[in-house]
Design a protein around this motif. Structure first.
Motif, PDB file in Angstrom:
ATOM      1  N   ILE A   1      65.646  24.578 -30.602  1.00 50.29           N
ATOM      2  CA  ILE A   1      65.362  24.795 -32.019  1.00 50.29           C
ATOM      3  C   ILE A   1      64.412  23.710 -32.538  1.00 50.29           C
ATOM      4  O   ILE A   1      63.461  23.995 -33.267  1.00 50.29           O
ATOM      5  CB  ILE A   1      66.670  24.803 -32.848  1.00 50.29           C
ATOM      6  CG1 ILE A   1      67.607  25.927 -32.394  1.00 50.29           C
ATOM      7  CG2 ILE A   1      66.377  24.909 -34.342  1.00 50.29           C
ATOM      8  CD1 ILE A   1      67.040  27.296 -32.403  1.00 50.29           C
TER       9      ILE A   1
ATOM     10  N   ASN B   1      62.519  29.342 -35.431  1.00 54.44           N
ATOM     11  CA  ASN B   1      63.811  28.749 -35.125  1.00 54.44           C
ATOM     12  C   ASN B   1      64.948  29.763 -35.285  1.00 54.44           C
ATOM     13  O   ASN B   1      65.890  29.767 -34.503  1.00 54.44           O
ATOM     14  CB  ASN B   1      64.070  27.484 -35.945  1.00 54.44           C
ATOM     15  CG  ASN B   1      64.139  27.733 -37.424  1.00 54.44           C
ATOM     16  OD1 ASN B   1      63.297  28.439 -37.978  1.00 54.44           O
ATOM     17  ND2 ASN B   1      65.116  27.151 -38.080  1.00 54.44           N
TER      18      ASN B   1
ATOM     19  N   LYS C   1      60.674  24.240 -34.096  1.00 49.18           N
ATOM     20  CA  LYS C   1      60.390  23.721 -35.440  1.00 49.18           C
ATOM     21  C   LYS C   1      59.139  22.848 -35.418  1.00 49.18           C
ATOM     22  O   LYS C   1      58.371  22.825 -36.376  1.00 49.18           O
ATOM     23  CB  LYS C   1      61.578  22.904 -35.967  1.00 49.18           C
ATOM     24  CG  LYS C   1      62.713  23.750 -36.488  1.00 49.18           C
ATOM     25  CD  LYS C   1      63.824  22.864 -37.022  1.00 49.18           C
ATOM     26  CE  LYS C   1      64.968  23.663 -37.597  1.00 49.18           C
ATOM     27  NZ  LYS C   1      66.051  22.778 -38.096  1.00 49.18           N
TER      28      LYS C   1
END
Length: 138
Positions: free
Chosen positions: A106, A118, A110
């Motif tokens: 994630i 994400n 990002k």
């Protein structure tokens, strides 16, 4: 950035490159291996995971394909696919806690992908987690 985080970031970039070249790039691997911020066992992690992802590419892609939803594989952003391959490889073939692999994937999207990536990556990895940990779904 810790040595492991740097190693995972470099691995992510190597996998991203692999998605275009379709073959390992020893020169790029050598450049990342010479990064003084990555230490000892993290260098080994990066190298073994890189070759592990390449060796298991088709199986990893099949897992992504089974959870990708309505998108065709070709429509998945390459930065997202790279993060998915790294995380799924870690979840399936290493001792790294699944929650760490998901969290790090994630963070990668990002940093390197779109604002919505994400959520998409998290959704796929949550499904992979359930598949790999059926005892936790009861």
């Amino acid at each position: 950035m810790t040595s492991r985080k740097q190693a995972r970031d470099s691995l992510y970039k190597l996998v991203y490159e692999y998605l275009f070249l379709k073959e390992p790039n020893e020169k790029s691997l050598g450049i990342f291996m010479s990064d003084s911020a990555i230490k000892g066992e993290d260098l080994e992690y990066m190298k073994s995971a890189y070759y592990g992802i390449i060796e298991n590419h088709d199986a990893l892609i099949e897992i992504v394909d089974s959870f990708k939803g309505k998108f065709s594989l070709e429509r998945i952003f390459k930065p997202d696919l790279s993060a998915l391959l790294v995380a799924i490889y870690e979840m399936k073939f290493t001792n790294i806690p699944h929650s760490v692999s998901i969290s790090e994937a994630i963070e990668l999207v990002k940093t390197y992908s779109t604002e919505q990536s994400n959520k998409y990556v998290n959704g796929i990895l949550a499904s992979v987690f359930k598949m790999l940990n059926p005892q936790e779904n009861t």
